[in-house]
Design a protein around this motif. Structure first.
Motif: not given
Length: 90
Positions: A27-28, A31, A35, A40-41
């Protein structure tokens, strides 16, 4: 091992802990990858690539990485749910 896992049999607790770590890391990292391109996706990143808002290379590779990381996260979540369901059924 975290006290959260005390209620689980040791082998199951170890598996849940490993998958939980994988969930967090995937997950991190996802992200962070997104970024870097102001998205954001993965879908938002792909849209930015198609609109030529970001260079196709290396953005497309990052899009693929984000997709893989997202899939990895979901697989790990599914495995944690399966393990917990098995433990609860015993």
């Amino acid at each position: 091992m975290d006290p959260l896992y005390d209620a689980l049999p040791p082998d199951d607790a170890e598996q849940v802990q490993r998958f939980s770590r994988l969930m967090y890391e995937s997950r991190e990292h996802r992200r962070t990858v997104l970024e870097a391109f102001g998205a954001n996706s993965p879908e938002a990143l792909l849209a930015r690539i198609k609109a030529a808002e970001v260079a196709e290379h290396p953005a497309y590779e990052h899009y693929l990485a984000a997709r893989i990381l997202g899939d990895t996260h979901e697989i790990a979540r599914t495995e944690v749910a399966r393990i917990l369901q098995e433990v609860n059924a015993r």
